[in-house]
Design an enzyme around this catalytic site. Sequence first.
Site, PDB file in Angstrom:
ATOM      1  CB  CYS A 133      36.996  44.724  32.927  1.00 45.19           C
ATOM      2  SG  CYS A 133      37.913  45.185  34.416  1.00 45.19           S
ATOM      3  CG  LEU A 134      40.204  49.908  31.202  1.00 46.83           C
ATOM      4  CD1 LEU A 134      40.585  51.253  31.812  1.00 46.83           C
ATOM      5  CD2 LEU A 134      40.503  49.884  29.712  1.00 46.83           C
ATOM      6  CD  GLN A 149      39.942  48.676  36.980  1.00 44.28           C
ATOM      7  OE1 GLN A 149      39.253  49.670  37.146  1.00 44.28           O
ATOM      8  NE2 GLN A 149      39.991  48.041  35.826  1.00 44.28           N
ATOM      9  CG  HIS A 160      32.681  47.348  35.633  1.00 40.16           C
ATOM     10  ND1 HIS A 160      32.694  46.349  34.686  1.00 40.16           N
ATOM     11  CD2 HIS A 160      33.984  47.603  35.929  1.00 40.16           C
ATOM     12  CE1 HIS A 160      33.957  46.010  34.437  1.00 40.16           C
ATOM     13  NE2 HIS A 160      34.756  46.765  35.169  1.00 40.16           N
ATOM     14  CD  GLU A 161      35.120  51.230  36.963  1.00 39.72           C
ATOM     15  OE1 GLU A 161      36.083  50.937  37.678  1.00 39.72           O
ATOM     16  OE2 GLU A 161      35.029  50.885  35.769  1.00 39.72           O
ATOM     17  CG  HIS A 186      37.085  47.097  39.601  1.00 40.52           C
ATOM     18  ND1 HIS A 186      37.822  45.980  39.304  1.00 40.52           N
ATOM     19  CD2 HIS A 186      36.644  47.573  38.407  1.00 40.52           C
ATOM     20  CE1 HIS A 186      37.832  45.788  37.994  1.00 40.52           C
ATOM     21  NE2 HIS A 186      37.122  46.743  37.419  1.00 40.52           N
ATOM     22  N   GLY A 240      35.775  53.891  32.978  1.00 46.22           N
ATOM     23  CA  GLY A 240      35.836  53.853  34.437  1.00 46.22           C
ATOM     24  C   GLY A 240      37.102  53.164  34.896  1.00 46.22           C
TER      25      GLY A 240
HETATM   26 ZN    ZN Z   1      36.777  46.854  35.417  1.00 43.64          ZN
END
Ligand code: ZN
Length: 192
Positions: A110-111, A53, A152-153, A156, A48
């Site tokens: 998380c990226l 991000q 999670h997304e 963000h 995701g």
């Molecule tokens: Zn994330």
Amino acid sequence: MLLKIYQAGQPRLRQKAKDVTGARLKQQSTQELIDLMIKTLRDAPGVGLAAPQVGEALKIIVIEDQAKYHDVIPPAILKAQARHKVPLTVLVNPRLTITDKTDELWFEGCLSIDGYVAAVNRARAVKVEALDRHGRPVTVNANGWQARILQHELDHLNGVLYIDKMKQSSFMNLKNFNVLWRQALQAKIRRS
Ligand code: ZN
């Protein structure tokens, strides 16, 4: 071209994303952003990615959980996590409703917090109403891992990172996660 994924500490990750207007969604620059987000997500690889991000304060997320990502995860864990293949999904201006608030506690990463994971409680099932990249309304009903990805997304888009919600003492780097925790979990699942 790939987009730069901002890391924790970058203020852009803490901004609230704005709604994407119909006119803006149609713009070539927005469509290109979506294409690049997909490319960047697949390259990372991740399941995701939210526009903040990559530095854009817009309510756009892309998710995809490819079957090949599951090859390294024992089937018992996939089953316990209710994790299954999720096709590429682009969601614009998503709104999330929790449909089963039962807590599920699993490690997630998380990226934007590269190299670390922590255990986070997430609701078991959610409904997300959004627009697709062409502005058509879509509804996604999700449970298990897909519901976790969506929560999670969506966080963000509100400037929230998993570290705000994690079980603090569970925060660890991936090396320790793989060495210490994965094996312990597998043993636990085998016993149960
Ligand atoms: Zn994330």
